[in-house]
Design an enzyme around this catalytic site. Structure first.
Site, mmCIF file in Angstrom:
data_model
loop_
_atom_site.group_PDB
_atom_site.id
_atom_site.type_symbol
_atom_site.label_atom_id
_atom_site.label_comp_id
_atom_site.label_asym_id
_atom_site.label_seq_id
_atom_site.Cartn_x
_atom_site.Cartn_y
_atom_site.Cartn_z
ATOM 1 N N ARG A 180 -12.067 30.129 18.546
ATOM 2 C CA ARG A 180 -12.871 28.907 18.416
ATOM 3 C C ARG A 180 -13.911 29.043 17.307
ATOM 4 N NH1 ARG A 180 -13.537 28.565 24.792
ATOM 5 N NH2 ARG A 180 -11.586 27.543 25.327
ATOM 6 N N GLN A 194 -1.457 40.585 17.080
ATOM 7 C CA GLN A 194 -0.170 41.101 17.540
ATOM 8 C C GLN A 194 0.712 39.948 18.021
ATOM 9 O OE1 GLN A 194 -0.473 43.521 21.047
ATOM 10 N NE2 GLN A 194 1.602 44.304 20.892
ATOM 11 N N SER A 195 1.943 39.926 17.563
ATOM 12 C CA SER A 195 2.846 38.822 17.864
ATOM 13 C C SER A 195 3.548 39.021 19.203
ATOM 14 C CB SER A 195 3.898 38.693 16.761
ATOM 15 O OG SER A 195 4.873 37.731 17.110
ATOM 16 N N GLN A 196 3.553 37.960 20.008
ATOM 17 C CA GLN A 196 4.361 37.963 21.231
ATOM 18 C C GLN A 196 5.771 37.461 20.948
ATOM 19 O OE1 GLN A 196 2.178 35.670 24.183
ATOM 20 N NE2 GLN A 196 1.286 37.526 25.048
ATOM 21 N N ARG A 233 -22.302 34.232 21.933
ATOM 22 C CA ARG A 233 -21.575 35.083 22.880
ATOM 23 C C ARG A 233 -22.386 36.231 23.473
ATOM 24 N NH1 ARG A 233 -17.368 31.729 24.118
ATOM 25 N NH2 ARG A 233 -16.426 30.910 22.208
#
Length: 206
Positions: free
Chosen positions: A35, A44-46, A124
Site C-alpha cells: 500500500r 517470490q513468485s507463487q 507502521r
C-alpha cells in the site's frame, strides 16, 4: 538534511534510498506493505515456486490460544491438501495457489527512498498498526540506524512523535492509545485559552 525535514522541505530526502532483503513474512504483511506505493518490490513468485512445503506466520493471539491454534492448523492442513490435490489433477501452481492462505510466508526485496521510509515509520510504528508489520519496520529502522550511525534516527518515528517538542496523536478518540494528547484536544484547549484571553482583555477595557 535535518533542517530541510524540520522546515517541511522533504523532497531532498528522496535522494537517499535503502534496500532490504526480507524473508519469512506473511502474504498478509505483503498486502499492507504494498500500500506504500513509492516503493520498488521484487517478490517470490507463487506462480513458479511450488508452495507445497511452504511455512506460515502464526499471530500470537492464535498461538497463545489452544482452541484457536487447533482451528488454525486444521485450516492450514485442509488448504495444503487442497493445493496438493489440485497439483495432482494437473492444475498449474498459478491457479492452485488460490486456495492458499494469507499466513503463507514469502520473501522479497524492497527499495525505498528516505522520504517514503519516514512515512512508512510514521504509519507502521504506531502502536495501532498490525503487530507483524510493526515488528518488521522496527527491524528495518534498526538496520538503517546501524548503517548510518543513527543519522536519521530522529526522523524514523511514529507520526505522534514527528515533532519531538510537541508530540500529539492525530487519531480519533476510539483509535488513540493515550500515550500522547490528541491533536484535536490540544487545538480545542488552545482555542479555549485564546477565547478566555480575548474575554479578559475586553473586560479590562470596560
Amino acid at each position: 538534511m535535518k533542517q530541510c525535514y524540520a522546515s517541511g522541505h522533504e523532497s531532498v530526502l528522496e535522494h537517499v534510498s535503502f534496500t532490504w532483503e526480507i524473508g519469512g513474512v506473511s502474504r498478509a504483511l505483503l498486502a499492507q506493505l504494498t500500500r506504500h506505493r513509492f516503493v520498488s518490490f521484487s517478490v517470490q513468485s507463487q506462480r513458479y515456486c511450488d508452495m507445497k512445503n511452504g511455512t506460515a506466520v502464526i499471530p500470537p493471539t492464535i498461538s497463545n490460544n489452544p482452541q484457536a491454534i487447533h482451528l488454525f492448523f486444521e485450516s492450514m492442513s485442509a488448504c495444503a491438501k487442497a493445493y496438493s490435490d489440485l497439483q495432482e489433477l494437473g492444475i498449474p501452481n498459478e491457479d492452485a495457489r488460490y486456495v492458499l492462505q494469507n499466513s503463507c510466508t514469502t520473501n522479497l526485496t524492497c527499495t525505498m527512498n528516505l522520504r517514503e521510509f519516514i512515512h512508512l515509520c510514521n504509519e507502521r510504528l504506531c502502536v495501532r498498526a498490525q503487530w507483524e508489520i510493526r515488528e518488521l519496520v522496527r527491524k528495518m529502522v534498526d538496520e538503517v540506524n546501524a548503517a548510518t550511525d543513527n543519522a536519521f534516527a530522529d526522523m524514523l518515528k511514529p507520526k505522534c512523535e514527528r515533532d519531538k517538542n510537541a508530540p500529539m496523536c492525530p487519531e480519533s478518540k476510539r483509535q488513540t492509545c493515550g500515550k500522547h494528547p490528541r491533536k484535536a484536544d490540544v487545538y480545542k484547549a488552545y482555542e479555549r485559552i485564546k477565547k478566555e484571553e480575548k474575554r479578559d482583555d475586553h473586560e479590562q477595557k470596560l
